[in-house]
Design an enzyme around this catalytic site. Structure first.
Site, PDB file in Angstrom:
ATOM      1  N   LYS A 125       0.825  -1.214   0.000  1.00 37.08           N
ATOM      2  CA  LYS A 125       0.000   0.000   0.000  1.00 37.08           C
ATOM      3  C   LYS A 125       0.857   1.260   0.000  1.00 37.08           C
ATOM      4  O   LYS A 125       0.353   2.350  -0.262  1.00 37.08           O
ATOM      5  CB  LYS A 125      -0.977  -0.012   1.173  1.00 37.08           C
ATOM      6  N   ASP A 134      -6.923 -11.324   8.076  1.00 32.27           N
ATOM      7  CA  ASP A 134      -7.082  -9.975   7.532  1.00 32.27           C
ATOM      8  C   ASP A 134      -8.568  -9.626   7.432  1.00 32.27           C
ATOM      9  O   ASP A 134      -9.001  -8.544   7.833  1.00 32.27           O
ATOM     10  CB  ASP A 134      -6.406  -9.915   6.158  1.00 32.27           C
TER      11      ASP A 134
END
Length: 191
Positions: A61, A139
């Site tokens: 990210k 996650d």
């Protein structure tokens, strides 16, 4: 090995400085992934590699625009396509080190789905590395039970129902079954 752990913690810190949501998320996913991996009998070096990969699962990210990462509204289709590149970006960052190739491989596939409808390479079932499957389910659990800019956290009971509903679809059935031993401790720790 301690120096590697310190370097990796610094990398996670760099990502957390960029992405408001990631703050704490990587540590929670890493802790849950460690618990789940141990529960199914993984130990030693493989356990440590999965734990480190979980800490770094969102490192890609760093290569995604801040405007997209920190957007409080629903993402557009184009923005979603950019977000979906983060496993590949993370893989490309880590694969530069021979010692991190295995971890990079786990990260590359952490958004694949058991039924083959995930993103990345379109892997399904046992073709998805076990470490990736472990991180993927942890996650998802942390994402569902955490507040986001665009929605409130889901109660743990609803999260558990959602995971069970996706057994054999999004998630490895064996891992969903192994969670029976972990739901209560995770909820009581208020992750």
């Amino acid at each position: 090995m301690e120096i590697y752990h310190d370097i990796l913690e610094c990398m996670v810190g760099a990502l957390e400085a960029k992405d408001q949501y990631t703050c704490g998320h990587s540590n929670r996913v890493a802790d849950m992934s460690y618990d789940l991996a141990k529960t199914i009998g993984i130990n030693g070096t493989e356990l440590e590699m999965i734990h480190i990969a979980a800490h770094l699962h969102d490192i890609g990210k760093i290569g995604i625009s801040d405007n997209i990462l920190n957007k409080s509204d629903k993402l557009t289709a184009d923005e979603w396509e950019h977000i979906k590149k983060h496993p590949e970006i993370g893989h490309n960052i880590l694969v530069r080190s021979k010692k991190l190739e295995y971890i990079a491989h786990i990260i590359l596939f952490h958004h694949e789905r058991w039924d083959g409808n995930g993103y990345g390479a379109g892997l399904k079932g046992e073709d998805i590395p076990l470490g990736s499957r472990i991180i993927g389910i942890c996650d998802a659990i942390d994402a569902m039970t955490s507040n986001r800019a665009y929605r409130k956290a889901m109660p743990w009971t609803l999260c558990r129902e959602e995971v069970k509903r996706n057994k054999g679809l999004q998630f490895d059935p064996r891992l969903v079954d192994a969670l029976d031993f972990l739901w209560q401790p995770w909820e009581s720790q208020n992750r």
